[in-house]
Design a protein around this motif. Structure first.
Motif, mmCIF file in Angstrom:
data_model
loop_
_atom_site.group_PDB
_atom_site.id
_atom_site.type_symbol
_atom_site.label_atom_id
_atom_site.label_comp_id
_atom_site.label_asym_id
_atom_site.label_seq_id
_atom_site.Cartn_x
_atom_site.Cartn_y
_atom_site.Cartn_z
ATOM 1 N N ALA A 45 -10.877 -8.146 -6.704
ATOM 2 C CA ALA A 45 -11.582 -9.343 -7.368
ATOM 3 C C ALA A 45 -10.973 -10.300 -7.907
ATOM 4 O O ALA A 45 -11.257 -11.616 -7.760
ATOM 5 N N ARG A 46 -9.881 -9.713 -8.574
ATOM 6 C CA ARG A 46 -8.970 -10.880 -9.042
ATOM 7 C C ARG A 46 -8.045 -11.483 -8.084
ATOM 8 O O ARG A 46 -7.857 -12.852 -8.357
ATOM 9 N N GLN A 47 -7.552 -10.901 -7.147
ATOM 10 C CA GLN A 47 -6.810 -11.570 -6.152
ATOM 11 C C GLN A 47 -7.167 -11.053 -4.789
ATOM 12 O O GLN A 47 -6.719 -10.053 -4.231
ATOM 13 N N PRO A 48 -8.101 -11.842 -4.141
ATOM 14 C CA PRO A 48 -8.442 -11.492 -2.966
ATOM 15 C C PRO A 48 -7.559 -11.231 -1.937
ATOM 16 O O PRO A 48 -7.845 -10.528 -0.820
ATOM 17 N N GLU A 49 -6.577 -12.046 -1.984
ATOM 18 C CA GLU A 49 -5.710 -12.230 -0.771
ATOM 19 C C GLU A 49 -4.653 -10.862 -0.885
ATOM 20 O O GLU A 49 -4.072 -10.534 0.238
ATOM 21 N N MET A 50 -4.757 -10.289 -1.851
ATOM 22 C CA MET A 50 -3.898 -8.828 -2.015
ATOM 23 C C MET A 50 -4.976 -7.737 -1.626
ATOM 24 O O MET A 50 -4.719 -6.430 -1.689
ATOM 25 N N ALA A 51 -6.104 -7.880 -1.007
ATOM 26 C CA ALA A 51 -7.013 -6.909 -0.778
ATOM 27 C C ALA A 51 -6.580 -5.772 0.147
ATOM 28 O O ALA A 51 -6.839 -4.411 -0.086
ATOM 29 N N GLY A 52 -5.978 -6.203 1.171
ATOM 30 C CA GLY A 52 -5.237 -5.373 2.465
ATOM 31 C C GLY A 52 -4.447 -4.439 1.705
ATOM 32 O O GLY A 52 -4.437 -3.061 1.864
ATOM 33 N N GLN A 53 -3.577 -4.836 0.923
ATOM 34 C CA GLN A 53 -2.353 -4.045 0.370
ATOM 35 C C GLN A 53 -2.893 -3.259 -0.682
ATOM 36 O O GLN A 53 -2.393 -1.956 -0.929
#
Length: 79
Positions: A45-53
């Motif tokens: 939720a804080r960093q959606p671009e890191m969701a995959g990792q």
């Protein structure tokens, strides 16, 4: 005859304690998985671009925590 009955009672008590011990031992991995998933979702939720990792790391963490629960199950059968 009484000694045989007492020996049987002792073994049933020991196996009963193993069952209770495993029941208590499952509390730790259950809490661990709950905290792990909650923190991963918070990170997504804080960093959606890191969701995959974060998702990949979360699944690895869940596998390791579940391994602890399975080790506890095996230890309950052995002891």
């Amino acid at each position: 005859m009484n000694e045989i009955i007492l020996a049987q009672d002792a073994t049933t008590t020991i196996s009963g304690l193993g069952t209770i011990g495993y029941g208590i031992a499952t509390i730790g991995p259950g809490l661990g998985i709950g905290i792990l998933v909650g923190k991963a979702l918070e990170g997504m939720a804080r960093q959606p671009e890191m969701a995959g990792q974060l998702r990949t790391t979360m699944f690895l963490g869940i596998a390791f925590v579940e391994a602890l629960a399975l080790i506890g199950l095996v230890a309950g059968f052995l002891f």
